[in-house]
Design a protein around this motif. Structure first.
Motif, PDB file in Angstrom:
ATOM      1  N   GLY A 380      11.269 -19.995  13.774  1.00 42.48           N
ATOM      2  CA  GLY A 380      12.595 -20.346  14.274  1.00 42.48           C
ATOM      3  C   GLY A 380      12.601 -21.679  14.982  1.00 42.48           C
ATOM      4  N   THR A 381      13.794 -22.107  15.356  1.00 37.63           N
ATOM      5  CA  THR A 381      14.012 -23.371  16.072  1.00 37.63           C
ATOM      6  C   THR A 381      14.981 -23.113  17.208  1.00 37.63           C
ATOM      7  OG1 THR A 381      13.699 -24.655  14.043  1.00 37.63           O
ATOM      8  CG2 THR A 381      14.798 -25.753  15.871  1.00 37.63           C
ATOM      9  N   ASN A 382      14.659 -23.573  18.409  1.00 35.05           N
ATOM     10  CA  ASN A 382      15.575 -23.365  19.527  1.00 35.05           C
ATOM     11  C   ASN A 382      16.556 -24.524  19.645  1.00 35.05           C
ATOM     12  OD1 ASN A 382      14.283 -25.497  20.855  1.00 35.05           O
ATOM     13  ND2 ASN A 382      13.088 -24.160  22.195  1.00 35.05           N
ATOM     14  N   LYS A 383      17.461 -24.416  20.595  1.00 35.11           N
ATOM     15  CA  LYS A 383      18.529 -25.415  20.729  1.00 35.11           C
ATOM     16  C   LYS A 383      18.017 -26.781  21.161  1.00 35.11           C
ATOM     17  CE  LYS A 383      20.495 -22.733  23.650  1.00 35.11           C
ATOM     18  NZ  LYS A 383      21.497 -22.120  24.563  1.00 35.11           N
ATOM     19  N   ARG A 384      16.786 -26.857  21.622  1.00 31.95           N
ATOM     20  CA  ARG A 384      16.200 -28.137  22.029  1.00 31.95           C
ATOM     21  C   ARG A 384      15.433 -28.805  20.889  1.00 31.95           C
ATOM     22  NH1 ARG A 384      15.800 -24.640  26.268  1.00 31.95           N
ATOM     23  NH2 ARG A 384      16.736 -25.304  28.250  1.00 31.95           N
ATOM     24  N   GLY A 385      15.500 -28.214  19.699  1.00 34.28           N
ATOM     25  CA  GLY A 385      14.849 -28.821  18.546  1.00 34.28           C
ATOM     26  C   GLY A 385      13.381 -28.502  18.418  1.00 34.28           C
ATOM     27  N   LEU A 386      12.895 -27.478  19.127  1.00 37.96           N
ATOM     28  CA  LEU A 386      11.496 -27.082  19.029  1.00 37.96           C
ATOM     29  C   LEU A 386      11.372 -25.999  17.959  1.00 37.96           C
ATOM     30  CD1 LEU A 386       8.559 -27.160  20.049  1.00 37.96           C
ATOM     31  CD2 LEU A 386       9.203 -25.368  21.696  1.00 37.96           C
ATOM     32  N   THR A 387      10.585 -26.285  16.923  1.00 38.70           N
ATOM     33  CA  THR A 387      10.349 -25.334  15.841  1.00 38.70           C
ATOM     34  C   THR A 387       8.988 -24.697  16.024  1.00 38.70           C
ATOM     35  OG1 THR A 387      11.718 -26.586  14.295  1.00 38.70           O
ATOM     36  CG2 THR A 387      10.119 -25.074  13.343  1.00 38.70           C
ATOM     37  N   ILE A 388       8.945 -23.363  15.908  1.00 39.14           N
ATOM     38  CA  ILE A 388       7.708 -22.621  16.081  1.00 39.14           C
ATOM     39  C   ILE A 388       7.507 -21.710  14.882  1.00 39.14           C
ATOM     40  CG2 ILE A 388       6.493 -20.897  17.480  1.00 39.14           C
ATOM     41  CD1 ILE A 388       7.965 -21.926  19.908  1.00 39.14           C
ATOM     42  N   GLY A 389       6.283 -21.691  14.397  1.00 38.33           N
ATOM     43  CA  GLY A 389       5.897 -20.760  13.350  1.00 38.33           C
ATOM     44  C   GLY A 389       4.542 -20.176  13.669  1.00 38.33           C
ATOM     45  N   GLY A 390       4.380 -18.888  13.502  1.00 36.58           N
ATOM     46  CA  GLY A 390       3.100 -18.253  13.790  1.00 36.58           C
ATOM     47  C   GLY A 390       2.873 -17.058  12.897  1.00 36.58           C
ATOM     48  N   VAL A 391       1.629 -16.863  12.481  1.00 34.60           N
ATOM     49  CA  VAL A 391       1.237 -15.709  11.672  1.00 34.60           C
ATOM     50  C   VAL A 391       0.023 -15.066  12.315  1.00 34.60           C
ATOM     51  CG1 VAL A 391       0.309 -14.920   9.465  1.00 34.60           C
ATOM     52  CG2 VAL A 391       2.121 -16.633   9.506  1.00 34.60           C
ATOM     53  N   GLN A 392       0.075 -13.771  12.444  1.00 32.88           N
ATOM     54  CA  GLN A 392      -1.080 -12.981  12.907  1.00 32.88           C
ATOM     55  C   GLN A 392      -1.290 -11.893  11.872  1.00 32.88           C
ATOM     56  OE1 GLN A 392      -2.878 -13.413  16.073  1.00 32.88           O
ATOM     57  NE2 GLN A 392      -4.317 -12.174  14.879  1.00 32.88           N
ATOM     58  N   SER A 393      -2.487 -11.879  11.257  1.00 35.87           N
ATOM     59  CA  SER A 393      -2.745 -10.914  10.204  1.00 35.87           C
ATOM     60  C   SER A 393      -4.146 -10.325  10.367  1.00 35.87           C
ATOM     61  CB  SER A 393      -2.632 -11.570   8.821  1.00 35.87           C
ATOM     62  OG  SER A 393      -2.873 -10.642   7.797  1.00 35.87           O
ATOM     63  N   PHE A 394      -4.268  -9.048   9.992  1.00 35.10           N
ATOM     64  CA  PHE A 394      -5.550  -8.362  10.052  1.00 35.10           C
ATOM     65  C   PHE A 394      -5.858  -7.783   8.681  1.00 35.10           C
ATOM     66  CE2 PHE A 394      -3.515  -8.001  14.219  1.00 35.10           C
ATOM     67  CZ  PHE A 394      -4.501  -8.528  15.048  1.00 35.10           C
ATOM     68  N   THR A 395      -7.062  -8.039   8.199  1.00 39.09           N
ATOM     69  CA  THR A 395      -7.502  -7.415   6.958  1.00 39.09           C
ATOM     70  C   THR A 395      -8.607  -6.412   7.275  1.00 39.09           C
ATOM     71  OG1 THR A 395      -9.071  -9.214   6.517  1.00 39.09           O
ATOM     72  CG2 THR A 395      -6.884  -9.389   5.545  1.00 39.09           C
ATOM     73  N   ALA A 396      -8.613  -5.336   6.521  1.00 39.95           N
ATOM     74  CA  ALA A 396      -9.504  -4.216   6.816  1.00 39.95           C
ATOM     75  C   ALA A 396     -10.942  -4.521   6.393  1.00 39.95           C
ATOM     76  CB  ALA A 396      -9.018  -2.968   6.098  1.00 39.95           C
ATOM     77  N   ARG A 397     -11.863  -3.816   7.035  1.00 37.58           N
ATOM     78  CA  ARG A 397     -13.226  -3.817   6.531  1.00 37.58           C
ATOM     79  C   ARG A 397     -13.203  -3.111   5.177  1.00 37.58           C
ATOM     80  NH1 ARG A 397     -18.351  -0.411   8.868  1.00 37.58           N
ATOM     81  NH2 ARG A 397     -16.819   1.241   8.595  1.00 37.58           N
ATOM     82  N   GLN A 398     -13.739  -3.774   4.175  1.00 34.73           N
ATOM     83  CA  GLN A 398     -13.757  -3.178   2.841  1.00 34.73           C
ATOM     84  C   GLN A 398     -15.170  -2.709   2.507  1.00 34.73           C
ATOM     85  OE1 GLN A 398     -13.127  -5.565  -0.830  1.00 34.73           O
ATOM     86  NE2 GLN A 398     -11.481  -4.128  -1.264  1.00 34.73           N
ATOM     87  N   ARG A 399     -15.253  -1.464   2.097  1.00 32.26           N
ATOM     88  CA  ARG A 399     -16.535  -0.907   1.690  1.00 32.26           C
ATOM     89  C   ARG A 399     -16.415  -0.391   0.257  1.00 32.26           C
ATOM     90  NH1 ARG A 399     -18.209   3.220   6.324  1.00 32.26           N
ATOM     91  NH2 ARG A 399     -16.034   3.843   6.045  1.00 32.26           N
ATOM     92  N   VAL A 400     -17.457  -0.609  -0.512  1.00 29.97           N
ATOM     93  CA  VAL A 400     -17.465  -0.166  -1.900  1.00 29.97           C
ATOM     94  C   VAL A 400     -18.557   0.885  -2.065  1.00 29.97           C
ATOM     95  CG1 VAL A 400     -19.013  -2.036  -2.611  1.00 29.97           C
ATOM     96  CG2 VAL A 400     -17.589  -0.891  -4.309  1.00 29.97           C
ATOM     97  N   GLU A 401     -18.249   1.929  -2.800  1.00 30.85           N
ATOM     98  CA  GLU A 401     -19.213   2.985  -3.065  1.00 30.85           C
ATOM     99  C   GLU A 401     -20.147   2.546  -4.190  1.00 30.85           C
ATOM    100  OE1 GLU A 401     -16.872   6.390  -3.903  1.00 30.85           O
ATOM    101  OE2 GLU A 401     -16.491   6.841  -1.789  1.00 30.85           O
ATOM    102  N   VAL A 402     -21.447   2.719  -3.949  1.00 34.43           N
ATOM    103  CA  VAL A 402     -22.477   2.322  -4.902  1.00 34.43           C
ATOM    104  C   VAL A 402     -23.414   3.501  -5.112  1.00 34.43           C
ATOM    105  CG1 VAL A 402     -24.427   0.768  -5.318  1.00 34.43           C
ATOM    106  CG2 VAL A 402     -22.334  -0.106  -4.262  1.00 34.43           C
ATOM    107  N   SER A 403     -23.757   3.771  -6.357  1.00 34.40           N
ATOM    108  CA  SER A 403     -24.721   4.825  -6.692  1.00 34.40           C
ATOM    109  C   SER A 403     -25.870   4.207  -7.481  1.00 34.40           C
ATOM    110  CB  SER A 403     -24.056   5.933  -7.524  1.00 34.40           C
ATOM    111  OG  SER A 403     -23.100   6.635  -6.745  1.00 34.40           O
ATOM    112  N   ARG A 404     -27.102   4.539  -7.082  1.00 33.29           N
ATOM    113  CA  ARG A 404     -28.298   3.996  -7.735  1.00 33.29           C
ATOM    114  C   ARG A 404     -29.296   5.117  -7.994  1.00 33.29           C
ATOM    115  NH1 ARG A 404     -28.066  -1.667  -6.583  1.00 33.29           N
ATOM    116  NH2 ARG A 404     -26.892  -2.152  -4.687  1.00 33.29           N
TER     117      ARG A 404
END
Length: 896
Positions: A380-404
């Protein structure tokens, strides 16, 4: 070909100046117009496309007649257009009245949502903050097809921004006109509720396909000082209601996966079922908007195209996921083809792949992209002309099943032994934080901003990941732009600093990857790999000065730098570091229509690049011509001559190698896309002065519109690549000095063929069926193997030494160089890569903002020994095992 380019460059400026014999509308009467919007008296219209209700007849004021932009700027037009705007506490209402002197030729084509290049249409765009940075635009064509997008002052367009709004059209051929009626909720706009003057930027446009005509309510000149800067003004936007506080879009999804069975595998059993759900939402926070997503799914987006990449560089893919595309212009911090925030890093494929999977004695479950637990975005942008953008994201620990199956030391596994299962982490829990701020003054003539990205991985419990991934990666940047002399001149600056931290093994791996290649011989006097380092720092950026605006002649001077340790690739995208570059550009733009051409643009540029050791690595000069004819044909031709090129990436960390001077030729032609049938073709070729190395690519395409609601498209791509210095591999040579490495190259003959087929059916503007299918095959034949020699020699023959028949021998699928007691061997690199990807998407917007998707995705892919001929490769492709995914997804829009 080069003579033709010279002729076009000389002739293009002469094909102009044949004006319509009418009086121009004075510039000051067409540019920066003002419209006074009216607050309604409480009545509301039925949105049916007709403008015959009292709501439209007795309230507000009609705009001045629109002014022509194309083909004749500021000339009167007989196809008159007027508009009227009103508002109440919830909506802005827009009515547009369009007379057409050729009513039987009104173009009623319907396309997909957000496809605004078909059909006669009108568009209305608002700059609610009146800060000249970006506008939200709403388009509707005669067929009722809707497009919403965000456009920036530099005319960068993001069509993936989606709003919930109503629009209808009505055609009256007997009255030689059509009308459009739009109802746009304030909840879909971002604005300051209270302003000092109540002024928004406003732009309304009409396109008439049959006459190849574009009209504006307030003129945006073809040669302008900024797209949003040139908007007209809408006065009276006072006493506005507070935007609705909350929008929710929950979804549920069911999916079935059918894949080939693998004998003995506990995972690939043929069919798997999945089900999930998630939530997207928006919250209005005063001048800002908070977007959030929980467990997002993007299964309905189009698949990426097939590619065969034989270079050291990463392939760039466009972002297609709506959450990350919305507000993209605010979070943009790009320079050239690189960028600080490349959203495809979030939720990408896992970095680590379990080792030793042979699908005989060891098996692994299929890995989807890393799941995104959640993400929030504030813009967004406020009335004083300041534009702000921010992203906060979390990705999971990924585990794969392996059989040997167990084995002792180096002995083969017992095929009768039972499998033991383990879960291996392939991607850690990761946090992505992105913050962007920008302030403007003096009507956006001065802009100052900054951006910070941070990627933090939880690696403490995963030693195998600590060796290959950084723990923390930080990048900070500052940008500044200033326009002066009525926006005719500008200064543009970007500066960035990166700092990456991790284990000694991870930072050593980072120093030796293709972005840096600290180990290459040419960099030893100023770089060299330091295996004790636990961090890597660098900087990059550019400064540019130039002239643009409403001028025929443009120019720019750019100096950019990327220090050897600079790296963006945890959150951003960077192809290569270690470069200092100077680029000079001069452009001529003719926009006054002539007898043959509407517009002509000629660009001439010269570029020089050095590494930080002071070596000149790239010097070239290029010329480009782009022309639009009066009947909307687009022609493009360019020629680039590279008279010095030293490639530091070809030998993958080995010595730099000099390339002979070469020409790069590109040409493209496209017919009028508004016709029922249109054709396009593009060519690109590289031709070296050594007359050995060359590459040619031809891409023809055709689109056919059957009825107003069905379109068929086909694009064919073919590539012939002949490279006498194709990298094969680097091998320790036991017959030479200890530690010596042979960098092996060969002659490569590569043939690539691809077809992209598209079927689009728009049964209604809200119900569409789209099919995408692309068979792709690429074959490579390697001959005349050689090792790198005096790679920087001016003499081509001295840069390598070809192996004689007595030095190299073929044995089954391997080549051996030297004797069995010494030398080295490598696998036969010949290949055939065959892949078919397709998806079918049925999209039904059953209620405004609420959508049902049905998706079928199909994929067959294999890289194997070389098969000659496209027909034989196609036969092989259709016999490959297939992977099919069927998905049904339903979301429902809730607005409070």
């Amino acid at each position: 070909m080069r003579k033709l380019l010279l002729f076009l460059l000389l002739a293009a400026p002469l094909c102009s100046q044949a004006q319509q014999p009418q009086a121009e509308i004075p510039f000051d009467q067409a540019y920066k117009r003002t419209y006074n919007i009216t607050r309604t008296d409480g009545t509301t219209p039925e949105i049916d496309g007709r403008l015959d209700e009292e709501f439209w007849q007795q309230q507000g004021e009609w705009s001045q007649p629109f002014v022509q932009v194309l083909p004749y700027e500021r000339m009167p037009t007989r196809s008159t257009t007027r508009a009227k705007l009103l508002y109440d506490d919830r909506y802005i209402y827009v009515g547009v009245w369009c007379r057409d002197i050729r009513p039987d030729e009104i173009n009623r084509f319907i396309g997909n949502r957000d496809e605004n290049n078909v059909g006669d249409l009108i568009s209305v765009a608002f700059d609610p903050y009146h800060d000249f940075r970006a506008g939200t635009e709403f388009n509707i064509n005669v067929g009722g097809n809707k497009t919403d997008l965000v456009v920036t002052d530099r005319l960068e367009v993001n069509r993936s921004w989606n709003a919930v709004w109503d629009g209808r059209t009505h055609v009256s051929e007997t009255d030689s006109l059509w009308t459009a009626e739009l109802r746009i909720p304030f909840s879909q706009l971002r604005y300051n509720r209270e302003t000092e003057d109540g002024v928004w930027g406003l732009h309304i446009r009409r396109i008439i396909r049959s006459g190849n005509e574009v009209q504006n309510w307030s003129l945006i000149p073809i040669k302008n000082s900024g797209h949003i800067y040139s908007f007209g003004e809408m006065h009276g936007m006072t006493d506005l209601a507070r935007a609705n506080g909350l929008e929710l879009l929950p979804y549920t999804m069911g999916k079935v996966l059918r894949e080939p069975r693998i004998a003995g595998s506990p995972y690939q059993k043929g069919t798997n079922w999945f089900g999930t759900g998630g939530l997207d939402g928006k919250v209005a926070l005063s001048d800002f908007t908070l977007d959030f997503t929980i467990n997002p799914d993007f299964g309905q987006v189009e698949v990426d195209p097939s590619v065969m990449n034989l270079t050291a560089y990463e392939t760039f893919f466009e972002e297609k996921r709506p959450f990350f595309l919305e507000g993209k212009h605010i979070l943009d911090f790009g320079f050239g083809g690189d960028m600080m925030f490349y959203t495809r890093r979030i939720g990408a494929q896992a970095t680590y792949t379990p080792e030793g999977i042979d699908n005989k004695n060891s098996f692994a479950a299929y890995q989807e992209n890393v799941p995104i637990l959640g993400a929030i975005k504030l813009t967004g942008t406020n009335k004083r002309g300041l534009t702000i953008g921010g992203v906060q994201s979390f990705t999971a620990r990924q585990r794969v099943e392996v059989s040997r199956r167990p084995h002792v030391n180096d002995a083969p596994a017992d095929p009768n032994a039972p499998l033991y299962e383990e879960r291996i982490t392939t991607e850690p829990f990761t946090n992505y934080s992105i913050v962007r701020m920008q302030k403007n003054w003096d009507g956006n003539n001065t802009q100052l901003g900054g951006m910070v990205t941070s990627v933090n991985r939880s690696l403490a419990a995963h030693p195998h990941l600590q060796d290959i991934m950084t723990d923390n990666a930080f990048v900070g940047g500052v940008d500044f732009m200033h326009y002066f002399r009525d926006r005719n001149y500008y200064v543009d600056f970007k500066g960035m600093f990166s700092s990456l931290h991790g284990s000694k093994e991870a930072i050593t791996r980072l120093q030796t990857n293709p972005i840096h290649y600290y180990q290459r011989a040419s960099a030893q006097d100023y770089l060299g790999v330091d295996t004790s380092r636990t961090s890597l720092q660098g900087s990059g950026g550019y400064i540019e000065f130039g002239r643009r605006g409403n001028n025929k002649w443009w120019f720019s001077e750019n100096i950019s730098w990327l220090t050897p340790g600079f790296d963006l690739n945890d959150a951003g995208f960077l192809r290569q570091a270690d470069a200092l570059t100077n680029t000079t550009l001069v452009s001529y733009r003719q926009t006054d229509p002539g007898n043959l051409f509407r517009t002509n643009t000629v660009n001439i540029s010269q570029r020089n690049s050095w590494d930080f050791g002071g070596r000149a690595v790239d010097n070239d000069i290029s010329a480009q011509w782009v022309g639009y004819t009066t009947n909307r044909l687009r022609l493009e031709f360019s020629e680039e001559f590279t008279f010095n090129r030293v490639d530091s990436r070809m030998l993958r960390g080995g010595p730099d190698i000099r390339l002979d001077p070469f020409f790069t030729t590109a040409a493209a032609f496209r017919t009028d896309a508004a016709k029922r049938v249109y054709f396009e073709i593009a060519y690109q070729g590289d031709h070296s002065l050594d007359k050995i190395n060359s590459s040619n690519s031809i891409t023809p395409g055709v689109t056919l519109r059957i009825w107003d609601r069905i379109a068929l498209g086909a694009n064919f791509n073919t590539l012939w690549n002949r490279n006498n210095l194709q990298y094969v591999g680097s091998f320790a040579n036991a017959n030479t000095t200890a530690g010596s490495v042979s960098h092996v190259m060969s002659h490569l003959d590569q043939r690539t063929y691809g077809v992209t087929l598209r079927l689009q059916m728009n049964l209604t503007p809200d119900l569409s069926v789209q099919f995408y299918g692309s068979p792709f095959t690429s074959t490579g034949r390697y001959t005349d193997f050689k090792s790198a020699a005096n790679t920087l020699s001016r003499n081509y023959e001295e840069r390598f030494r070809s192996y004689s028949t007595s030095e190299i021998s073929a044995d089954g699928g391997e080549y051996r160089v030297g004797s069995s007691a010494g030398g080295f061997s490598f696998a036969n690199p010949d290949f055939s890569f065959n892949e078919f990807r397709s998806n079918l998407v049925v999209r039904w917007e059953y209620l405004p903002g609420s959508t049902l998707y049905f998706v079928w995705e199909h994929r067959m892919s294999e890289r194997a020994a070389m098969i000659r001929g496209w027909a034989d490769n196609l036969d092989q492709m259709w016999g490959l095992p297939a992977r099919n995914t069927l998905m049904l997804k339903l979301n429902y829009w809730i607005n409070w």
